[in-house]
Design an enzyme around this catalytic site. Structure first.
Site, PDB file in Angstrom:
ATOM      1  N   LYS A  59      60.593-109.735 -53.845  1.00  0.00           N
ATOM      2  CA  LYS A  59      61.071-109.195 -52.903  1.00  0.00           C
ATOM      3  C   LYS A  59      61.903-108.602 -52.341  1.00  0.00           C
ATOM      4  CE  LYS A  59      62.783-112.969 -51.416  1.00  0.00           C
ATOM      5  NZ  LYS A  59      63.741-114.190 -52.252  1.00  0.00           N
ATOM      6  N   ARG A 129      70.041-113.368 -52.712  1.00  0.00           N
ATOM      7  CA  ARG A 129      67.843-113.781 -53.298  1.00  0.00           C
ATOM      8  C   ARG A 129      67.739-113.660 -53.966  1.00  0.00           C
ATOM      9  NH1 ARG A 129      65.966-110.672 -48.084  1.00  0.00           N
ATOM     10  NH2 ARG A 129      64.109-112.174 -48.010  1.00  0.00           N
ATOM     11  N   GLY A 138      60.429-121.771 -53.143  1.00  0.00           N
ATOM     12  CA  GLY A 138      60.778-123.696 -53.024  1.00  0.00           C
ATOM     13  C   GLY A 138      61.443-123.368 -54.785  1.00  0.00           C
ATOM     14  N   MET A 140      63.743-121.000 -56.219  1.00  0.00           N
ATOM     15  CA  MET A 140      65.259-120.365 -56.406  1.00  0.00           C
ATOM     16  C   MET A 140      65.404-120.825 -54.958  1.00  0.00           C
ATOM     17  SD  MET A 140      64.856-118.200 -59.367  1.00  0.00           S
ATOM     18  CE  MET A 140      62.779-117.989 -59.284  1.00  0.00           C
ATOM     19  N   ARG A 373      54.977-109.610 -48.023  1.00  0.00           N
ATOM     20  CA  ARG A 373      54.557-109.788 -49.242  1.00  0.00           C
ATOM     21  C   ARG A 373      52.693-109.837 -49.066  1.00  0.00           C
ATOM     22  NH1 ARG A 373      57.237-115.233 -51.162  1.00  0.00           N
ATOM     23  NH2 ARG A 373      56.752-116.305 -49.605  1.00  0.00           N
ATOM     24  N   HIS A 491      56.579-126.622 -47.892  1.00  0.00           N
ATOM     25  CA  HIS A 491      56.570-126.454 -49.087  1.00  0.00           C
ATOM     26  C   HIS A 491      54.643-127.256 -49.572  1.00  0.00           C
ATOM     27  CE1 HIS A 491      56.580-127.919 -53.185  1.00  0.00           C
ATOM     28  NE2 HIS A 491      56.677-126.801 -53.432  1.00  0.00           N
ATOM     29  N   SER A 822      25.942-115.711 -80.238  1.00  0.00           N
ATOM     30  CA  SER A 822      26.606-115.644 -79.317  1.00  0.00           C
ATOM     31  C   SER A 822      27.609-116.659 -79.645  1.00  0.00           C
ATOM     32  CB  SER A 822      25.651-117.043 -78.525  1.00  0.00           C
ATOM     33  OG  SER A 822      26.421-117.574 -77.575  1.00  0.00           O
ATOM     34  N   CYS A 889      29.516-118.032 -75.025  1.00  0.00           N
ATOM     35  CA  CYS A 889      28.742-119.888 -74.023  1.00  0.00           C
ATOM     36  C   CYS A 889      29.934-120.390 -74.659  1.00  0.00           C
ATOM     37  CB  CYS A 889      27.599-120.420 -74.725  1.00  0.00           C
ATOM     38  SG  CYS A 889      27.645-120.665 -76.698  1.00  0.00           S
ATOM     39  N   TYR A 909      27.039-110.453 -72.403  1.00  0.00           N
ATOM     40  CA  TYR A 909      27.633-110.999 -71.349  1.00  0.00           C
ATOM     41  C   TYR A 909      28.330-112.098 -71.799  1.00  0.00           C
ATOM     42  CZ  TYR A 909      24.464-113.933 -74.774  1.00  0.00           C
ATOM     43  OH  TYR A 909      23.437-114.781 -75.310  1.00  0.00           O
TER      44      TYR A 909
HETATM   45  P1  ADP Z   1      62.519-117.821 -50.461  1.00  0.00           P
HETATM   46  O1  ADP Z   1      62.767-116.970 -51.450  1.00  0.00           O
HETATM   47  O2  ADP Z   1      62.916-119.233 -50.559  1.00  0.00           O
HETATM   48  O3  ADP Z   1      61.592-117.241 -49.306  1.00  0.00           O
HETATM   49  P2  ADP Z   1      64.632-115.062 -49.355  1.00  0.00           P
HETATM   50  O4  ADP Z   1      65.482-115.491 -50.018  1.00  0.00           O
HETATM   51  O5  ADP Z   1      63.635-115.085 -48.727  1.00  0.00           O
HETATM   52  O6  ADP Z   1      63.986-117.113 -50.015  1.00  0.00           O
HETATM   53  O7  ADP Z   1      65.628-116.050 -48.145  1.00  0.00           O
HETATM   54  C1  ADP Z   1      66.057-117.718 -47.206  1.00  0.00           C
HETATM   55  C2  ADP Z   1      65.520-117.434 -45.685  1.00  0.00           C
HETATM   56  O8  ADP Z   1      66.718-116.423 -45.248  1.00  0.00           O
HETATM   57  C3  ADP Z   1      64.970-116.175 -45.372  1.00  0.00           C
HETATM   58  O9  ADP Z   1      63.951-117.487 -43.732  1.00  0.00           O
HETATM   59  C4  ADP Z   1      65.505-115.287 -44.872  1.00  0.00           C
HETATM   60  O10 ADP Z   1      64.433-114.406 -43.763  1.00  0.00           O
HETATM   61  C5  ADP Z   1      67.307-114.917 -44.649  1.00  0.00           C
HETATM   62  N1  ADP Z   1      67.898-114.195 -45.336  1.00  0.00           N
HETATM   63  C6  ADP Z   1      67.858-113.765 -46.107  1.00  0.00           C
HETATM   64  N2  ADP Z   1      68.673-112.394 -46.717  1.00  0.00           N
HETATM   65  C7  ADP Z   1      68.824-112.498 -45.273  1.00  0.00           C
HETATM   66  C8  ADP Z   1      70.397-111.221 -44.501  1.00  0.00           C
HETATM   67  N3  ADP Z   1      70.883-110.648 -45.110  1.00  0.00           N
HETATM   68  N4  ADP Z   1      70.522-111.722 -43.589  1.00  0.00           N
HETATM   69  C9  ADP Z   1      69.781-111.996 -42.614  1.00  0.00           C
HETATM   70  N5  ADP Z   1      68.684-113.533 -43.182  1.00  0.00           N
HETATM   71  C10 ADP Z   1      67.990-113.728 -44.183  1.00  0.00           C
HETATM   72 MG    MG Z   2      61.678-115.848 -48.322  1.00  0.00          MG
END
Ligand code: ADP
Ligand code: MG
Ligand code: MG
Length: 935
Positions: A59, A129, A138, A140, A373, A491, A822, A889, A909
């Site tokens: 991220k 984040r 999901g 963290m 990503r 999820h 082998s 093998c 191989y």
């Molecule tokens: P995950 O890794 O679970 O996607 P994120 O860190 O991307 O978690 O954040 C979860 C949500 O919060 C995302 O939808 C993101 O767009 C929103 N978010 C994170 N940081 C900000 C921010 N600075 N302003 C507005 N929304 C945010």
């Molecule tokens: Mg995210």
């Protein structure tokens, strides 16, 4: 955002990682060499970039790269993964120097943002984040709106003239902080929120007024006081430190650990923490938040794909609080932002040369990018996207190859429904087609049950209201996953696609009674254990069992379908064609039967790396002959029995050699101990007792008694280390003789028909050069005899398996006799570790839990130990015989990371089971693209 302040965030030049100081005193005097732990990104300039995933996490590196590319990214900073590791190493706290470094970045961010932490007039609000090198959906949780307190919320209200928004943000913050940091269960917050909504007759959160939000905040604060015995923390810096530490802590929560185990992500790489100025999608109708993909991640189709919600904050879209709208509708609601979003994301796709999974927020008609990503996708989509990228000239073939995970190819070979059978059953309901593939199984409602029933050999279908990260074990074993709620980015959808598990989500017509273990749909009730089938490509769900059939690719290979009629087949074979051009490793298959060999050839195997002759002994009408051979107590009788087996073996070899069209076929002489071909001792004893009681046929009784006596004679305490492999050939040379004769007679017969063949006779379990010398003499003698009789010359090799550690240690001696090695990595792993292949299941789990072993060494080669034996034998073998042929093998031949290793040590191989041949071809290409031999 203040533009003028760009200068202030002049990035600190990344210090090189501190080298080991020559003298301690020098190091102490040079504080400048201190490592950098915090990296800023703001206003078009970032300290990091896309290459720094190790340090910044996925991220953080994405935010840095987007910032550098000039995209509108809210400013912030990333605390590195190294800080996380240090935090653990120092007993869950950060050294003061890093705390100071972080605070310096907070101050800088305040300047950039023109807002201050804790300010009443203009408070700085941030998100905290998590983000590791590998994305862990999901796993963290993120905290939004940090920096709010009782005073700041009033400041926010005054500044924005939007009290509802200010208090909505505050209640969200207390809830997220309360849950993630203070570990108060989510339900308790939801309970309070529901009470307020009820009191105000509000259906959804957007129906609540400022008054309602204020009441919620008051209730939440009381809840926090009740649960923790302390008031909700008001100091933003304290809030920040606590949140940061909670992210670090969450690296080791159980869900995260379970996820890492399944995806083989190391435990010690840590997570980064991103602190970023908030932008708000919840200020009203001109604001929104959403997520999306640049292409369809389920089918690979080139279509903009995603969901959004007006007047909402990030998590709302995925959490299923309100039903999100398809992203195409954004074009109508906010056309300018939509246009911009499409521009930005296409740019990102080109830049990263891969499909992007992005997050965005629109605050009062201004678009912000929050994440990008590489998009997780199904194996099917991966192949479609990779081939499209080449066609669209966005990538070269070598780059496209790297866009497809080798293991994902096996999804394309997965079964589908027979359309005729599928049509017969009425559609019960439809959900969102989250991950394609045909699934048919017995319904279970919990992951535990899914695992338990699978262990009993049942096929299960996991049905849930929605899945959570804890469900990962159940999802892994299920034939398919069906949920009642959730969207295409929920999820279940994300994880299902990644696992290649057929999945349907958001089948809203299902009424699931998880406690009662049943669901109803359209007046029908389905109980646990009932069969349900669904098609993950269309979203159709049917009650009942529907037969599946081979995938399109398999149908083409079997000649049931024309290549011209199958788009996916053509893409699949184009991709593998590119792989064949770049790979250095040869690919063979492990196959014992002509039909398996033909399939393997069709999958692209050029040669057989292991043909196990004993499998042929189990064929119909053969086992009696084999038993007669074993029961013979003198050579003459044994030869007579072997003479009966000879034509059968010859016919088998004829078929296998023919199916390989002149490519080499490695045939192994008999390996397992003889008792495996006889009935079980206990069973025989029962049968004898029954015959005795019933006074049955006397001749039959006598025969059974003789058999029992022989079974008892052959009984071994440790058959794996007993009378097997080359040891059998040494005690019963006539077996080797018969097998060699069958091989060469088959080859001669083919030669007379004008068909080339290249047999390679392989002696198993050799640890002493003299064992091989003994057996090779037999093979060479028989070969000469047969060729003379048939007046045909056959080119052949004699070699051995290296699977006993002594064989590897004395490979130089063994190579004097062996024309090829082998590596039998199954036995070699067993004997190197001393772990029985059949018993490791009893303790492997404990080993992994205690981090004594990361992976099952029978699945993925132990490069350190077993691998060292392989590398040593390669070197010693080549020293004695420079042109020695080297292959592997064991089961590892189809495991991508093992293939990497075999490429690196310079084998000629790898040989894999037929269905894994495409995986091995691609893995070998990946290896060639990323590692040079000897690196
Ligand atoms: P995950 O890794 O679970 O996607 P994120 O860190 O991307 O978690 O954040 C979860 C949500 O919060 C995302 O939808 C993101 O767009 C929103 N978010 C994170 N940081 C900000 C921010 N600075 N302003 C507005 N929304 C945010
Ligand atoms: Mg995210
Ligand atoms: Mg073996």
């Amino acid at each position: 955002m203040a533009k003028k302040t760009a200068k202030i965030v002049k990035p600190v030049k990344a210090a090189k990682p501190a080298r080991k100081p020559v003298k301690k005193i020098v190091a102490a005097k040079a504080p400048k060499a201190a490592k950098k732990y915090v990296y800023a990104f703001a206003n078009g300039r970032a300290d990091g970039d896309r290459t720094m995933k190790d340090v910044l996490g996925g991220k953080g590196s994405g935010l840095a790269e987007m910032t550098n590319a000039g995209l509108p990214v809210p400013p912030g900073f990333t605390i590195s993964t190294a800080a996380c590791n240090l935090w653990y190493a120092e007993g869950r706290k950060l050294p003061q120097a890093i705390e100071d470094e972080m605070m310096a970045h907070v101050r800088r961010l305040e300047q950039v943002a023109g807002a201050q932490f804790g300010s009443t007039a203009n408070p700085l609000l941030v998100s905290v984040r998590s983000g590791a090198k590998f994305s862990m959906p999901g796993m963290m949780d993120t905290i939004l709106n940090l920096g709010l307190n009782d005073e700041a919320v009033e400041g926010l209200k005054a500044r924005t003239k939007n009290g509802r928004f200010a208090y909505d943000s505050y209640r969200r913050f207390i809830q997220m902080f309360g849950n993630v940091v203070l570990e108060i269960p989510k339900e308790k917050f939801e309970h309070e929120f529901e009470a307020v909504k009820r009191a105000h007759a509000a259906k959804v959160d957007t129906d609540l007024s400022e008054q309602g939000m204020q009441e919620t905040v008051a209730r939440y604060k009381k809840l926090v006081q009740r649960e923790t015995g302390k008031p909700f923390p008001q100091d933003p810096v304290q809030q920040l430190r606590m949140s940061r530490d909670a992210v670090f802590r969450s690296w080791n929560n159980q869900r995260a650990i379970a996820y890492r185990r399944i995806y083989e992500i190391p435990d010690d790489i840590g997570t980064a923490v991103n602190v970023q100025q908030m932008v708000f999608g919840n200020t009203g109708d001109r604001s929104a938040t959403g997520v999306g993909f640049t292409r369809n991640p389920a089918t690979g189709a080139k279509e903009f794909f995603g969901e959004f919600l007006v007047n909402a904050q990030g998590e709302d879209v995925v959490a299923g609080i309100r039903t999100p709208r398809p992203i195409s509708e954004l074009a109508e609601v906010m056309p300018n932002s939509y246009k911009e979003l499409r521009q930005f994301t296409s740019r990102l796709e080109k830049h990263y040369k891969d499909i992007q999974d992005f997050e965005f927020t629109i605050e009062n008609d201004k678009l912000f990018m929050l994440q990008t990503r590489s998009g997780k996708r199904t194996g099917y989509a991966a192949v479609v996207i990779a081939t499209d990228f080449v066609a669209e000239k966005l990538a070269k073939p070598a780059e496209a190859l790297l866009m497809v995970e080798p293991a994902a190819l096996s999804q394309l070979l997965a079964p589908m429904f027979d359309p005729a059978e599928w049509k017969k059953v009425p559609v019960a309901t439809k959900g969102l087609p989250a991950s394609p593939g045909a699934a048919s199984g017995q319904v279970v409602f919990t992951s535990e049950q899914a695992v338990a029933w699978t262990e009993q050999g049942k096929k299960v279908l996991l049905v849930r209201k929605e899945t959570a990260p804890d469900d990962i074990h159940g999802m892994e074993v299920a034939q398919g996953i069906l949920t009642a709620t959730g969207g295409m980015t929920s999820h279940a959808a994300v994880v299902g696609r990644q696992m290649g598990r057929p999945s349907i989500v958001g089948a809203g017509a299902l009424h699931i009674d998880e406690k009662g273990k049943a669901f109803s749909v359209g007046g029908q009730t389905v109980k646990e254990g009932d069969w349900v089938s669904f098609d993950g490509l269309t979203g159709e769900v049917k009650i009942g069992k529907v037969a599946t059939k081979p995938s399109e690719i398999l149908q083409v290979l079997n000649g049931q379908m024309k290549a011209a009629d199958s788009d996916i087949y053509r893409r699949f074979s184009a991709l593998l064609g590119w792989a064949d051009k770049v790979r250095r490793l040869g690919i063979r298959a492990n196959a014992d039967q002509p039909d398996q060999s033909e399939l393997a050839y069709a999958f692209g195997a050029r040669g057989i790396g292991l043909c196990r002759t004993e499998h042929m002994f189990f064929g119909e009408g053969r086992i009696e002959k084999v038993q007669r051979m074993i029961l013979a107590d003198n050579e003459q009788d044994r030869r007579a029995a072997l003479a009966e087996l000879l034509p059968l073996q010859r016919a088998d070899f004829y078929g296998v050699l023919k199916a390989m069209h002149g490519e080499p076929v490695t045939i192994r002489t008999i390996d397992p101990p003889l008792h495996e071909f006889l009935p079980k001792r206990e069973e025989l004893m029962v049968e004898i007792a029954k015959l005795e009681v019933s006074g049955g046929n006397a001749a039959e009784l006598a025969a059974k008694r003789t058999l029992l006596k022989r079974v008892e004679q052959l009984h071994e305490f440790n058959p794996m280390l007993g009378h097997r492999g080359v040891r059998l050939g040494i005690t019963y040379p006539e077996i080797t003789e018969m097998q060699a004769r069958a091989i060469f007679e088959a080859a001669c017969q083919l030669a007379k028909e004008g068909i080339k063949s290249a047999p390679e006779v392989m002696i198993p379990l050799v640890g002493l050069v003299k064992e091989l010398r003994d057996q090779k003499a037999i093979v060479d003698r028989v070969a000469a005899e047969v060729m003379k009789e048939q007046k045909v010359r056959i080119k052949y090799l004699v070699g051995t398996m290296i699977e006993v550690p002594r064989g590897a240690l004395t490979a130089d001696e063994i190579a004097q006799e062996a024309q090829f090695f082998s590596f039998g990595t199954n036995d070699l792993t067993q004997m190197t570790f001393g772990f029985s292949r059949d018993d490791i299941g009893k303790f492997l789990g404990s080993y992994q839990d205690r981090k004594i072993l990361d992976r099952d060494p029978f699945q993925s080669i132990d490069t350190v130990g077993v691998g060292q034996l392989v590398a040593m034998a390669v070197e010693k073998g080549r020293k004695t015989r420079p042109d020695i042929k080297l292959g592997i093998c064991g089961e590892h031949g189809g495991d991508p990371s093992s293939v990497h290793f075999f490429h690196k040590v310079g084998l000629n191989y790898v040989s894999a089971s037929p269905y894994r041949v495409p995986v091995a071809r691609l893995a070998a290409a990946h290896a060639a693209l990323s590692v040079k031999v000897g690196d």
